[in-house]
Design an enzyme around this catalytic site. Structure first.
Site, short mmCIF file in Angstrom:
data_model
loop_
_atom_site.label_atom_id
_atom_site.label_comp_id
_atom_site.label_asym_id
_atom_site.label_seq_id
_atom_site.Cartn_x
_atom_site.Cartn_y
_atom_site.Cartn_z
N HIS A 6 -3.12 -13.66 1.02
CA HIS A 6 -4.37 -13.00 0.66
C HIS A 6 -5.07 -13.70 -0.50
O HIS A 6 -4.43 -14.24 -1.39
CB HIS A 6 -4.12 -11.53 0.31
CG HIS A 6 -3.59 -10.74 1.47
ND1 HIS A 6 -2.28 -10.39 1.59
CD2 HIS A 6 -4.23 -10.27 2.57
CE1 HIS A 6 -2.12 -9.72 2.72
NE2 HIS A 6 -3.28 -9.64 3.33
N LEU A 7 -6.39 -13.61 -0.45
CA LEU A 7 -7.21 -14.40 -1.39
C LEU A 7 -6.94 -14.08 -2.86
O LEU A 7 -6.75 -14.98 -3.67
CB LEU A 7 -8.70 -14.19 -1.06
CG LEU A 7 -9.67 -14.90 -1.99
CD1 LEU A 7 -9.50 -16.42 -1.89
CD2 LEU A 7 -11.12 -14.51 -1.66
N ILE A 24 0.85 -1.20 0.00
CA ILE A 24 0.00 0.00 0.00
C ILE A 24 0.88 1.25 0.00
O ILE A 24 0.64 2.20 -0.76
CB ILE A 24 -0.98 -0.01 1.20
CG1 ILE A 24 -1.83 -1.29 1.16
CG2 ILE A 24 -1.88 1.23 1.16
CD1 ILE A 24 -2.73 -1.48 2.36
N ARG A 31 -16.15 -10.19 2.19
CA ARG A 31 -15.21 -9.13 2.54
C ARG A 31 -15.44 -7.92 1.65
O ARG A 31 -15.98 -8.03 0.54
CB ARG A 31 -13.75 -9.60 2.34
CG ARG A 31 -13.31 -10.69 3.30
CD ARG A 31 -13.14 -10.12 4.71
NE ARG A 31 -12.77 -11.15 5.68
CZ ARG A 31 -13.62 -11.93 6.34
NH1 ARG A 31 -14.94 -11.81 6.13
NH2 ARG A 31 -13.19 -12.80 7.23
N ILE A 70 -10.62 -22.95 -0.31
CA ILE A 70 -11.70 -22.10 0.23
C ILE A 70 -11.83 -22.43 1.71
O ILE A 70 -12.12 -23.57 2.08
CB ILE A 70 -13.03 -22.38 -0.50
CG1 ILE A 70 -12.88 -22.08 -1.99
CG2 ILE A 70 -14.17 -21.58 0.13
CD1 ILE A 70 -14.09 -22.48 -2.82
N GLY A 107 9.22 -4.96 2.27
CA GLY A 107 9.10 -4.06 1.11
C GLY A 107 10.13 -4.36 0.05
O GLY A 107 11.02 -5.22 0.23
N TYR A 165 -2.64 -8.72 16.18
CA TYR A 165 -2.41 -7.69 15.15
C TYR A 165 -3.37 -6.52 15.35
O TYR A 165 -2.97 -5.35 15.41
CB TYR A 165 -2.59 -8.30 13.75
CG TYR A 165 -2.78 -7.27 12.67
CD1 TYR A 165 -1.73 -6.45 12.29
CD2 TYR A 165 -4.02 -7.10 12.05
CE1 TYR A 165 -1.91 -5.47 11.32
CE2 TYR A 165 -4.20 -6.13 11.07
CZ TYR A 165 -3.15 -5.32 10.72
OH TYR A 165 -3.32 -4.36 9.77
N ALA A 192 4.64 1.17 7.88
CA ALA A 192 5.55 0.11 8.32
C ALA A 192 4.93 -0.67 9.47
O ALA A 192 4.66 -0.10 10.53
CB ALA A 192 6.87 0.73 8.76
N GLN A 207 12.31 -5.36 4.96
CA GLN A 207 12.01 -6.71 5.44
C GLN A 207 10.87 -7.31 4.61
O GLN A 207 10.91 -8.46 4.22
CB GLN A 207 11.60 -6.63 6.90
CG GLN A 207 11.57 -7.94 7.63
CD GLN A 207 11.30 -7.69 9.10
OE1 GLN A 207 12.16 -7.16 9.83
NE2 GLN A 207 10.11 -8.00 9.55
N1 UFG Z 1 -9.42 -17.07 1.99
C1 UFG Z 1 -9.63 -18.33 1.43
N2 UFG Z 1 -8.57 -18.99 0.93
C2 UFG Z 1 -7.30 -18.48 0.92
C3 UFG Z 1 -7.09 -17.19 1.47
C4 UFG Z 1 -8.18 -16.51 2.00
O1 UFG Z 1 -10.75 -18.84 1.42
O2 UFG Z 1 -6.38 -19.16 0.46
C5 UFG Z 1 -10.58 -16.33 2.51
C6 UFG Z 1 -10.42 -15.95 3.97
O3 UFG Z 1 -10.88 -17.00 4.80
C7 UFG Z 1 -11.28 -14.68 4.04
C8 UFG Z 1 -11.15 -14.07 2.64
O4 UFG Z 1 -10.68 -15.12 1.80
O5 UFG Z 1 -12.61 -15.03 4.24
C9 UFG Z 1 -10.16 -12.93 2.60
O6 UFG Z 1 -8.95 -13.37 3.22
P1 UFG Z 1 -7.60 -12.53 3.16
O7 UFG Z 1 -6.56 -13.34 3.87
O8 UFG Z 1 -7.35 -12.11 1.76
O9 UFG Z 1 -7.94 -11.21 3.98
P2 UFG Z 1 -8.52 -11.06 5.47
O10 UFG Z 1 -9.94 -10.61 5.35
O11 UFG Z 1 -8.28 -12.23 6.31
O12 UFG Z 1 -7.54 -9.94 6.08
C10 UFG Z 1 -7.45 -8.63 5.54
C11 UFG Z 1 -6.06 -8.07 5.77
C12 UFG Z 1 -5.78 -7.93 7.25
C13 UFG Z 1 -6.85 -7.12 7.90
C14 UFG Z 1 -8.20 -7.68 7.58
C15 UFG Z 1 -9.22 -6.76 8.08
O13 UFG Z 1 -5.10 -8.92 5.21
O14 UFG Z 1 -4.54 -7.29 7.44
O15 UFG Z 1 -8.39 -7.83 6.18
O16 UFG Z 1 -10.45 -7.31 7.92
F1 UFG Z 1 -6.70 -7.10 9.23
#
Ligand code: UFG
Length: 329
Positions: A190-191, A12, A222, A208, A36, A142, A75, A34
């Site tokens: 991340h998804l 970001i 989300r 999933i 970045g 976190y 950071a 680390q």
């Molecule tokens: N998910 C999957 N499979 C994967 C990865 C993720 O099904 O391989 C799902 C997760 O369970 C979640 C959704 O996809 O339901 C989004 O997951 P992410 O890991 O992409 O993101 P998060 O919502 O867990 O977390 C993000 C940021 C965090 C922050 C949070 C705030 O990465 O730093 O949103 O809601 F704190």
């Protein structure tokens, strides 16, 4: 105006640096690299390699750039799950580092501070979409570190007149439309990037994490918000702080998409079948997290421009396809 961007080599941060430079700001990036990437930093930004945990590094930074009059603080460690495995590292890196930064910044009379905060402050929302005045209940170590950060900044304002804006991001995603910068985490959790890695042939399938949630298709919902829309919000927030009022904003596009909808969008954008395998729930995930961003729209005139899921996935895909192994460094 000179803006210090900590973590400006990160995902970001690097997009915000690009926007700041394009808007004519002088930018100083401070990053320990680390997480970045040096290559992610705009060529017109000054770059200082250093560690916020080392107060001498921070003092040297302000001695070299006494003109710094605003700070954007990216950071940070960012993973909910990891924070429950190594809590001391999170408290140390996210809270101690901030204290060092603030101690030196207040000595130099910095008056504006933008904090990257998080939706992870809302573990038990009463109303969805989530407004700023929902109870702050961090969902992880976190989230707790960001809660501490908000509280520390509250006292910095009271004592030193340091005006803050907390930007509580929901799910940042996408990449710059110029194709030069994008998301490159190691490990990636991340998804959207993980799903696109399947289309790139780097993974066999996307997992999933649960299909038994109380949502229309059973998968988590989300609020995905494009990184360039986040960048715009930072600049609006910085400008707004000129009026001497500290602020707090929840930042999302306001539309929730399920895990299945994201995977489907990635299939449509990439033309790849992207096999998906249903696995167990991931600890700590809430069924639905969607922001109510009415306040920042009303007060600062922010409007997400990249708010269609397709555009978010398309910009991410352009980046990942051109940089399958991320940045070269
Ligand atoms: N998910 C999957 N499979 C994967 C990865 C993720 O099904 O391989 C799902 C997760 O369970 C979640 C959704 O996809 O339901 C989004 O997951 P992410 O890991 O992409 O993101 P998060 O919502 O867990 O977390 C993000 C940021 C965090 C922050 C949070 C705030 O990465 O730093 O949103 O809601 F704190």
């Amino acid at each position: 105006m000179a803006i210090l961007v900590t973590g400006g080599a990160g995902y970001i941060g690097s997009h915000v640096v690009d926007s700041l430079i394009n808007d004519g700001y002088e930018v100083i990036v401070f990053d320990n690299l680390q997480a970045g990437h040096r290559q992610a930093v705009h060529a017109q930004a000054a770059f200082v390699l250093g560690n916020l945990l080392n107060k001498a590094d921070v003092a040297a930074l302000f001695a070299a750039y006494p003109q710094i009059d605003g700070i954007m603080h990216f950071a940070s460690r960012i993973l909910v799950g990891e924070s429950m495995q190594i809590p001391f590292v999170y408290f140390h890196d996210n809270v101690m580092a901030l204290l060092n930064l603030l101690e030196i910044a207040t000595q130099h009379h910095v008056k504006r501070f933008i904090l990257s905060s998080t939706a992870n402050l809302f573990d038990k929302p009463n109303v969805i979409p989530i407004r700023e005045d929902e109870p702050l209940i961090p969902g992880s170590v976190y989230g707790e570190t960001k809660f501490f950060a908000e509280r520390i900044l509250h006292w910095m304002d009271t004592i030193y007149g340091l005006k803050y804006c907390f930007l509580r991001y929901f799910n940042a995603c996408g990449a710059h439309e110029n194709g030069h910068i994008g998301e490159d985490h190691d490990p990636e959790t991340h998804l959207i990037p993980l799903t696109l890695q399947v289309a790139l042939g780097k993974r066999e399938h996307i997992s999933i994490f649960g299909t038994d949630y109380d949502t229309p298709d059973g998968t988590c919902i989300r609020d995905y918000v494009h990184v360039l829309d986040l960048a715009r919000a930072h600049i609006l927030a910085l400008e707004a702080l000129q009026d001497g009022q500290s602020r707090v904003y929840n930042l999302g596009s306001g539309t929730g998409y399920s895990v299945l909808e994201v995977i489907e969008a990635a299939r449509a954008v990439t033309g790849h079948p992207i096999p998906a395998v249903v696995g167990a729930r991931r600890a700590g995930d809430l069924p639905v997290l969607v922001a109510d961003s009415t306040r920042i729209k009303r007060e600062l005139g922010w409007q997400p421009r990249y708010d269609s899921l397709r555009v978010m996935v398309e910009t991410a895909w352009r980046w990942h396809k051109a940089h399958p192994d991320g940045f070269a460094d």
